[in-house]
Design a protein around this motif. Sequence first.
Motif, PDB file in Angstrom:
ATOM      1  N   VAL A   1      51.873-109.571  51.022  1.00 13.81           N
ATOM      2  CA  VAL A   1      50.997-108.517  51.539  1.00 13.81           C
ATOM      3  C   VAL A   1      49.762-108.333  50.657  1.00 13.81           C
ATOM      4  O   VAL A   1      48.624-108.253  51.152  1.00 13.81           O
ATOM      5  CB  VAL A   1      51.780-107.180  51.651  1.00 13.81           C
ATOM      6  N   GLU A   2      49.965-108.278  49.336  1.00 15.93           N
ATOM      7  CA  GLU A   2      48.859-107.932  48.440  1.00 15.93           C
ATOM      8  C   GLU A   2      47.737-108.971  48.466  1.00 15.93           C
ATOM      9  O   GLU A   2      46.578-108.663  48.153  1.00 15.93           O
ATOM     10  CB  GLU A   2      49.369-107.725  47.010  1.00 15.93           C
ATOM     11  N   ASP A   3      48.042-110.214  48.856  1.00 19.48           N
ATOM     12  CA  ASP A   3      47.008-111.261  48.870  1.00 19.48           C
ATOM     13  C   ASP A   3      45.934-111.005  49.926  1.00 19.48           C
ATOM     14  O   ASP A   3      44.827-111.532  49.837  1.00 19.48           O
ATOM     15  CB  ASP A   3      47.639-112.634  49.125  1.00 19.48           C
ATOM     16  N   TYR A   4      46.261-110.226  50.935  1.00 19.66           N
ATOM     17  CA  TYR A   4      45.297-109.964  52.013  1.00 19.66           C
ATOM     18  C   TYR A   4      44.285-108.888  51.641  1.00 19.66           C
ATOM     19  O   TYR A   4      43.283-108.720  52.326  1.00 19.66           O
ATOM     20  CB  TYR A   4      46.043-109.531  53.289  1.00 19.66           C
ATOM     21  N   PHE A   5      44.555-108.149  50.558  1.00 18.51           N
ATOM     22  CA  PHE A   5      43.734-106.981  50.235  1.00 18.51           C
ATOM     23  C   PHE A   5      43.037-107.155  48.892  1.00 18.51           C
ATOM     24  O   PHE A   5      43.658-107.004  47.844  1.00 18.51           O
ATOM     25  CB  PHE A   5      44.608-105.723  50.211  1.00 18.51           C
ATOM     26  N   ASP A   6      41.742-107.481  48.949  1.00 12.84           N
ATOM     27  CA  ASP A   6      40.949-107.454  47.731  1.00 12.84           C
ATOM     28  C   ASP A   6      40.395-106.038  47.555  1.00 12.84           C
ATOM     29  O   ASP A   6      40.754-105.121  48.295  1.00 12.84           O
ATOM     30  CB  ASP A   6      39.831-108.498  47.791  1.00 12.84           C
ATOM     31  N   ASP A   7      39.503-105.871  46.600  1.00 13.50           N
ATOM     32  CA  ASP A   7      39.001-104.530  46.304  1.00 13.50           C
ATOM     33  C   ASP A   7      38.298-103.905  47.513  1.00 13.50           C
ATOM     34  O   ASP A   7      38.503-102.728  47.834  1.00 13.50           O
ATOM     35  CB  ASP A   7      38.038-104.609  45.105  1.00 13.50           C
ATOM     36  N   LEU A   8      37.486-104.689  48.213  1.00  6.78           N
ATOM     37  CA  LEU A   8      36.777-104.173  49.376  1.00  6.78           C
ATOM     38  C   LEU A   8      37.751-103.815  50.500  1.00  6.78           C
ATOM     39  O   LEU A   8      37.626-102.765  51.135  1.00  6.78           O
ATOM     40  CB  LEU A   8      35.757-105.200  49.887  1.00  6.78           C
TER      41      LEU A   8
ATOM     42  N   ILE B   1      48.893-102.218  59.305  1.00  9.05           N
ATOM     43  CA  ILE B   1      47.659-102.831  59.809  1.00  9.05           C
ATOM     44  C   ILE B   1      47.791-104.353  59.825  1.00  9.05           C
ATOM     45  O   ILE B   1      47.292-105.029  60.731  1.00  9.05           O
ATOM     46  CB  ILE B   1      46.420-102.359  59.007  1.00  9.05           C
ATOM     47  N   LEU B   2      48.501-104.908  58.853  1.00  6.07           N
ATOM     48  CA  LEU B   2      48.764-106.354  58.858  1.00  6.07           C
ATOM     49  C   LEU B   2      49.598-106.745  60.083  1.00  6.07           C
ATOM     50  O   LEU B   2      49.310-107.734  60.765  1.00  6.07           O
ATOM     51  CB  LEU B   2      49.527-106.759  57.588  1.00  6.07           C
ATOM     52  N   SER B   3      50.631-105.967  60.354  1.00  3.52           N
ATOM     53  CA  SER B   3      51.486-106.238  61.504  1.00  3.52           C
ATOM     54  C   SER B   3      50.695-106.154  62.800  1.00  3.52           C
ATOM     55  O   SER B   3      50.862-106.983  63.712  1.00  3.52           O
ATOM     56  CB  SER B   3      52.657-105.253  61.531  1.00  3.52           C
TER      57      SER B   3
END
Length: 272
Positions: free
Chosen positions: A222-229, A85-87
Amino acid sequence: MGFPGTWMTESESMVYRVVPKCACSTIGQIMFYSDHGRFFDGDIHDSTAGLHKWAQDDSQGPIEANVLAHKSFSFTCVRNPYTRILSSFFDKICGIQRNGKRYRGKLVPMLIQKYGIEVGKPESGFEFDQIKSFRRFLLFARDTIRWHRPMDPDIHWSSMSGHVATFIANGGRYDQIIWTEKFNEGMQVVLDNIQTPCPVSLSDIPRFNESEGHGPKRAHPVEDYFDDLSMHLVYEIYKRDFALFKYDFENPANKMPTADIDLAEVHAKLSG
């Protein structure tokens, strides 16, 4: 309905169900090379000869006959839902496409207006708040997939299991599902199971990333783009993809699969 998104070599050595953003350019070029001893000059998605594609009318008969009789080794390729989805965001929403324009014409202006997304400009080096804009794009992607508004979901962010399922539901069976993250290993299994007119050495095959260089580079892990929500939204959209293709939902930083894909499970759950 037939077999949309299905490609087959002219020699009928192999059948491949395309899943967008999952090494499809490289796989298509390998298929083309295995028949002709050369790569297609350009983006393999633009080829109209040398490779059977369901979108080409004269290819539909040979593909359907082959798949229904399971004459050839059939496979597809999947990717971690977080990186996929990031790509899609960086390529399709932020990037300039092969024709020099934004993807799907009015899509990006609509996203800017309705979701407050920024995409940057090539002239300024694509500078914008990537994390904030990506999380807003996720809301849009969820809206398209759950409620088909403000538009139907695009093939580049609709679920992988949805793509994979049409092949099964219409009478096909997969012999192999490979991971983008272990591409050479998986593609070698495919090649070991078939005979091709021209030999293919995977170590000599370049990566055909047709979307690279047309948009901003990812500025954060990658992980920085995804918070809990964001993780909740991704799970809502791609729950089946994580389960069937054995990816780690709990840790966006881990792009590698955590277990082997169970082909019997995939066929059972996607046949309806």
